[in-house]
Design an enzyme around this catalytic site. Structure first.
Site: not given
Length: 421
Positions: A273, A345, A384
């Site tokens: 994040r 995710e 990510r």
């Protein structure tokens, strides 16, 4: 926004969707009440305007005092018409504002909140390591691939530098995703990362998600995008496009910016994040009838990218209460993260049906006339991905095996070796 006609004719469909999203269904009543006021004001306005027009012949035929009396009535009627016209516009604006506050109709999504998702598929076996697993940041530090400390020094918390093999890996992922998309009929776009308020609002990001968005308000009224979906959705704003031969597809590459408000203490270590990242995003315009099959196709391309990086993952059908404002349904591919013993995710794909296109006035021509198209989006690669690759392909000596599918985009390299300095 949703179709006003649908809400008028089938209010329970909208109420059920709001209930599934864990929202207050009384929002439907607010729209219906505002719509009733608008209808009443419109009837009064049209009646007054018709009466005003009828006075023209009376005034022309009248003489003397009768004419003066009629002229006085005409003057008063003209004032009434203007007042009722303004009231009609005010009531229409209130109704439309109430309508815009209602998210898209959830179609097929499991009811409930974030934890109420349903697992559609699980792919691959979670690895059983015979050594103590490091998290992606510790692995990256051994490779000198990510520098969080200097990222924070330069830009603040949750910023970073990708360096050496970290930067190479991101470019390899980007190129692999672009190659996959263009081979499947997507036109490559490098998109703006600053957009106008009407573009950001049209895609549904300025409602309940406004606190996630960076806004430049010092004389520039512009927004930094959190995904190239925003720019790609606005690309055909106020246009009629031809989707009769199949979906019109774009794949956008851009830097993305998110404030990550409310996520303090949650996945804040490393690059899970962060406030800035890069992403390759698919975007499709098609008929609403075609959108459901197109949604599955976008998911299929995401699955191919997950296979390319060779990590275990699952596909979830996102719960209605966790859907974004514009999405009718969303599927996520979540990669296994060994250090956390859970899935995170990596990609998502959403069918926004006609919601965004109705707000952005993007239409198609049909035998019955013009109507909004459907819009869909889906992630093909993002920063990510690096975290999932480093964790799942790590070796006990700190090196990382390069996934076979990425090797052609890294000059054939098979292993990333630790760096001493």
């Amino acid at each position: 926004m949703i179709d006003l006609r649908l809400l008028r004719e089938n209010p329970d469909v909208v109420r059920d969707s709001l209930t599934a999203r864990r929202r207050d269904p009384s929002a439907v009543d607010a729209v219906l009440e505002a719509d009733a006021r608008w209808r009443e004001a419109t009837t009064a306005f049209e009646s007054a305007r018709a009466e005003q027009k009828s006075f023209g012949k009376k005034v022309a035929a009248a003489q003397g005092e009768e004419k003066q009396a009629l002229l006085a009535q005409v003057k008063q009627l003209s004032q009434d018409v203007k007042r009722l016209e303004a009231q009609t516009a005010e009531d229409a604006a209130a109704r439309d504002a109430a309508l815009r506050a209602i998210p898209n109709i959830a179609e097929g999504a499991p009811a409930g909140l974030e934890e109420d998702f349903e697992t559609r598929e699980t792919v691959g076996e979670t690895p059983a390591f015979e050594f103590e697993v490091k998290d992606h940041l510790e692995v990256a530090e051994g490779l000198r691939a990510i520098d969080m400390q200097r990222g924070a020094k330069v830009s603040g918390a949750r910023f970073y530098f990708l360096r050496g093999v970290g930067a190479e890996l991101e470019l390899a992922l980007t190129n692999a995703a672009i190659a996959k998309a263009t081979a499947n009929g997507f036109t490559l776009m490098i998109t703006p990362t600053l957009v106008l308020p009407e573009t950001m609002d049209g895609t549904g990001f300025l409602g309940e998600h406004a606190d996630e968005v960076y806004h430049l308000d010092k004389g520039d009224d512009l927004y930094l995008v959190g995904t190239s979906e925003v720019a790609l959705a606005g690309y055909h704003r106020d246009e009629v496009i031809d989707v009769s031969e199949g979906p019109v597809r774009y794949v956008g590459y851009s830097s993305c910016y998110r404030r990550e408000a409310g996520s303090y203490g949650k996945d804040t270590r490393g690059i899970i994040r962060v406030h800035q990242f890069n992403k390759v995003e698919m975007f499709s315009y098609c008929s609403v009838e075609e959108s459901y099959a197109e949604h599955e196709r976008l998911l299929g391309y995401e699955k191919e990218m997950m296979a390319l990086i060779d990590v275990p993952y699952r596909i979830i059908d996102t719960a209605a209460g966790d859907l974004g404002t514009s999405a009718a349904r969303k599927f996520d591919c979540e990669a296994w993260m060994p250090s956390q013993d859970t899935y995170r995710e990596l990609t998502s794909t959403s069918n926004c049906t006609q919601f965004q296109a109705r707000r952005l006035n993007i239409r198609e021509r049909t035998a019955e006339g013009l109507r909004p198209v459907a819009t869909l989006n889906g992630t093909l690669a993002t920063t990510r991905f690096i975290a999932a690759i480093l964790e799942n392909h790590q070796l006990p000596d700190g090196s990382v095996v390069v996934p076979e599918g990425l090797r052609p985009f890294l000059g054939g390299r098979e292993v990333f070796e630790p760096v001493d300095r």
